[in-house]
Design a protein around this motif. Structure first.
Motif, PDB file in Angstrom:
ATOM      1  N   ARG A   1      31.072  28.053  44.475  1.00  0.00           N
ATOM      2  CA  ARG A   1      32.428  27.911  45.376  1.00  0.00           C
ATOM      3  C   ARG A   1      33.121  28.890  45.306  1.00  0.00           C
ATOM      4  N   GLY A   2      33.630  29.500  46.515  1.00  0.00           N
ATOM      5  CA  GLY A   2      34.392  30.669  46.713  1.00  0.00           C
ATOM      6  C   GLY A   2      35.551  30.228  46.687  1.00  0.00           C
ATOM      7  N   THR A   3      36.320  31.097  45.726  1.00  0.00           N
ATOM      8  CA  THR A   3      37.859  30.871  45.698  1.00  0.00           C
ATOM      9  C   THR A   3      38.724  32.092  46.268  1.00  0.00           C
ATOM     10  N   THR A   4      40.002  32.011  46.290  1.00  0.00           N
ATOM     11  CA  THR A   4      40.757  33.138  46.682  1.00  0.00           C
ATOM     12  C   THR A   4      40.641  34.301  45.694  1.00  0.00           C
ATOM     13  N   GLU A   5      40.453  34.224  44.615  1.00  0.00           N
ATOM     14  CA  GLU A   5      40.149  35.242  43.562  1.00  0.00           C
ATOM     15  C   GLU A   5      39.005  35.839  43.669  1.00  0.00           C
ATOM     16  N   ARG A   6      37.635  35.020  43.770  1.00  0.00           N
ATOM     17  CA  ARG A   6      36.328  35.254  43.711  1.00  0.00           C
ATOM     18  C   ARG A   6      35.903  34.526  45.006  1.00  0.00           C
ATOM     19  N   PRO A   7      35.534  35.179  46.221  1.00  0.00           N
ATOM     20  CA  PRO A   7      35.224  34.521  47.347  1.00  0.00           C
ATOM     21  C   PRO A   7      33.822  34.662  47.469  1.00  0.00           C
ATOM     22  N   ARG A   8      33.121  33.802  48.223  1.00  0.00           N
ATOM     23  CA  ARG A   8      31.641  33.833  48.345  1.00  0.00           C
ATOM     24  C   ARG A   8      31.002  34.781  49.415  1.00  0.00           C
ATOM     25  N   LEU A   9      30.008  35.541  48.963  1.00  0.00           N
ATOM     26  CA  LEU A   9      29.350  36.450  49.924  1.00  0.00           C
ATOM     27  C   LEU A   9      28.120  35.671  50.333  1.00  0.00           C
ATOM     28  N   SER A  10      28.013  35.220  51.700  1.00  0.00           N
ATOM     29  CA  SER A  10      27.064  34.444  52.129  1.00  0.00           C
ATOM     30  C   SER A  10      26.115  35.403  53.007  1.00  0.00           C
TER      31      SER A  10
ATOM     32  N   ILE B   1      39.288  43.143  47.742  1.00  0.00           N
ATOM     33  CA  ILE B   1      38.236  42.141  47.089  1.00  0.00           C
ATOM     34  C   ILE B   1      37.337  42.929  46.283  1.00  0.00           C
ATOM     35  N   LYS B   2      37.325  42.780  45.005  1.00  0.00           N
ATOM     36  CA  LYS B   2      36.411  43.560  44.257  1.00  0.00           C
ATOM     37  C   LYS B   2      35.208  42.434  43.582  1.00  0.00           C
ATOM     38  N   LYS B   3      35.737  41.272  43.531  1.00  0.00           N
ATOM     39  CA  LYS B   3      34.752  40.351  42.733  1.00  0.00           C
ATOM     40  C   LYS B   3      34.354  39.167  43.817  1.00  0.00           C
ATOM     41  N   VAL B   4      32.952  39.054  43.901  1.00  0.00           N
ATOM     42  CA  VAL B   4      32.549  37.764  44.699  1.00  0.00           C
ATOM     43  C   VAL B   4      31.388  37.127  44.182  1.00  0.00           C
ATOM     44  N   VAL B   5      31.083  35.679  44.529  1.00  0.00           N
ATOM     45  CA  VAL B   5      30.062  35.137  44.252  1.00  0.00           C
ATOM     46  C   VAL B   5      28.943  35.344  45.049  1.00  0.00           C
ATOM     47  N   PHE B   6      27.657  35.643  44.966  1.00  0.00           N
ATOM     48  CA  PHE B   6      26.633  35.794  45.833  1.00  0.00           C
ATOM     49  C   PHE B   6      25.986  34.473  46.277  1.00  0.00           C
ATOM     50  N   ASP B   7      25.854  34.299  47.446  1.00  0.00           N
ATOM     51  CA  ASP B   7      25.300  33.050  48.024  1.00  0.00           C
ATOM     52  C   ASP B   7      24.004  33.354  48.840  1.00  0.00           C
ATOM     53  N   ARG B   8      22.968  33.255  48.361  1.00  0.00           N
ATOM     54  CA  ARG B   8      21.497  33.769  49.089  1.00  0.00           C
ATOM     55  C   ARG B   8      21.025  32.594  50.050  1.00  0.00           C
TER      56      ARG B   8
ATOM     57  N   ALA C   1      22.148  42.920  48.411  1.00  0.00           N
ATOM     58  CA  ALA C   1      22.729  42.570  47.607  1.00  0.00           C
ATOM     59  C   ALA C   1      23.145  44.065  46.717  1.00  0.00           C
ATOM     60  N   ASP C   2      21.965  44.841  46.583  1.00  0.00           N
ATOM     61  CA  ASP C   2      21.968  45.984  45.826  1.00  0.00           C
ATOM     62  C   ASP C   2      22.913  46.903  46.809  1.00  0.00           C
ATOM     63  N   GLY C   3      22.982  47.190  47.935  1.00  0.00           N
ATOM     64  CA  GLY C   3      23.786  47.966  48.772  1.00  0.00           C
ATOM     65  C   GLY C   3      25.160  47.586  48.450  1.00  0.00           C
ATOM     66  N   ALA C   4      25.419  46.182  48.441  1.00  0.00           N
ATOM     67  CA  ALA C   4      27.023  45.773  48.039  1.00  0.00           C
ATOM     68  C   ALA C   4      27.579  46.161  46.777  1.00  0.00           C
ATOM     69  N   ARG C   5      26.550  46.176  45.694  1.00  0.00           N
ATOM     70  CA  ARG C   5      26.851  46.596  44.154  1.00  0.00           C
ATOM     71  C   ARG C   5      26.950  48.032  44.242  1.00  0.00           C
ATOM     72  N   GLU C   6      26.123  48.883  44.968  1.00  0.00           N
ATOM     73  CA  GLU C   6      26.132  50.286  44.868  1.00  0.00           C
ATOM     74  C   GLU C   6      27.653  50.596  45.691  1.00  0.00           C
ATOM     75  N   ALA C   7      28.282  49.881  46.523  1.00  0.00           N
ATOM     76  CA  ALA C   7      29.371  50.172  47.234  1.00  0.00           C
ATOM     77  C   ALA C   7      30.520  49.691  46.412  1.00  0.00           C
ATOM     78  N   GLY C   8      30.381  49.030  45.429  1.00  0.00           N
ATOM     79  CA  GLY C   8      31.425  48.578  44.413  1.00  0.00           C
ATOM     80  C   GLY C   8      32.014  47.273  44.031  1.00  0.00           C
ATOM     81  N   LEU C   9      31.240  46.251  44.807  1.00  0.00           N
ATOM     82  CA  LEU C   9      31.345  44.838  44.728  1.00  0.00           C
ATOM     83  C   LEU C   9      30.677  44.419  43.382  1.00  0.00           C
ATOM     84  N   ASP C  10      31.500  43.387  42.792  1.00  0.00           N
ATOM     85  CA  ASP C  10      30.948  42.876  41.324  1.00  0.00           C
ATOM     86  C   ASP C  10      30.701  41.502  41.406  1.00  0.00           C
ATOM     87  N   PHE C  11      29.136  41.251  41.326  1.00  0.00           N
ATOM     88  CA  PHE C  11      28.748  39.783  41.251  1.00  0.00           C
ATOM     89  C   PHE C  11      27.712  39.783  40.537  1.00  0.00           C
TER      90      PHE C  11
END
Length: 122
Positions: free
Chosen positions: A23-32, A92-99, A112-122
């Protein structure tokens, strides 16, 4: 007697099974992630409000040299970097990854690796 499963039903069941736990929240949204044969799409969604915060895909202007070229792992990685940059612009720095219904390998993993490289945390 074998069950007749319609074409997209198995994928929908897999996606529902994965999203039931996320579930994506305001603090930690979902990366779909959505992947087709020619394109890949990523969007960051706040499920509590039901709003897409930002999105990126291979169809973005100036992304590929020729429209209709099939995307590769490298372009999927670039989409991941682009979505991470847009997310950081929105603080937005933290997300939940939805594959979704896709296995976490190949082009989905490259995104996912590209998003992590650019600074997203999941």
């Amino acid at each position: 007697m074998a069950r007749d499963v319609k074409k997209g039903e198995a994928a929908k069941k897999r996606a529902t099974r994965v999203r039931f736990k996320l579930r994506g929240t305001t603090e930690r949204p979902r990366l779909s992630v959505f992947r087709s044969n020619k394109n890949i799409f990523a969007q960051i969604v706040d499920d509590s409000k039901g709003v897409t915060l930002t999105a990126a895909s291979t169809l973005d202007k100036g992304f590929r040299t020729k429209q209709g070229d099939p995307f590769t792992k490298a372009t999927a990685r670039d989409v991941g970097k682009r979505i991470a940059e847009r997310a950081q612009e929105m603080q937005i720095k933290k997300v939940v990854f939805d594959r979704g219904p896709y296995l976490f390998h190949g082009k989905v993993k490259a995104l996912a690796d590209g998003a992590r490289e650019a600074g997203l945390d999941f």
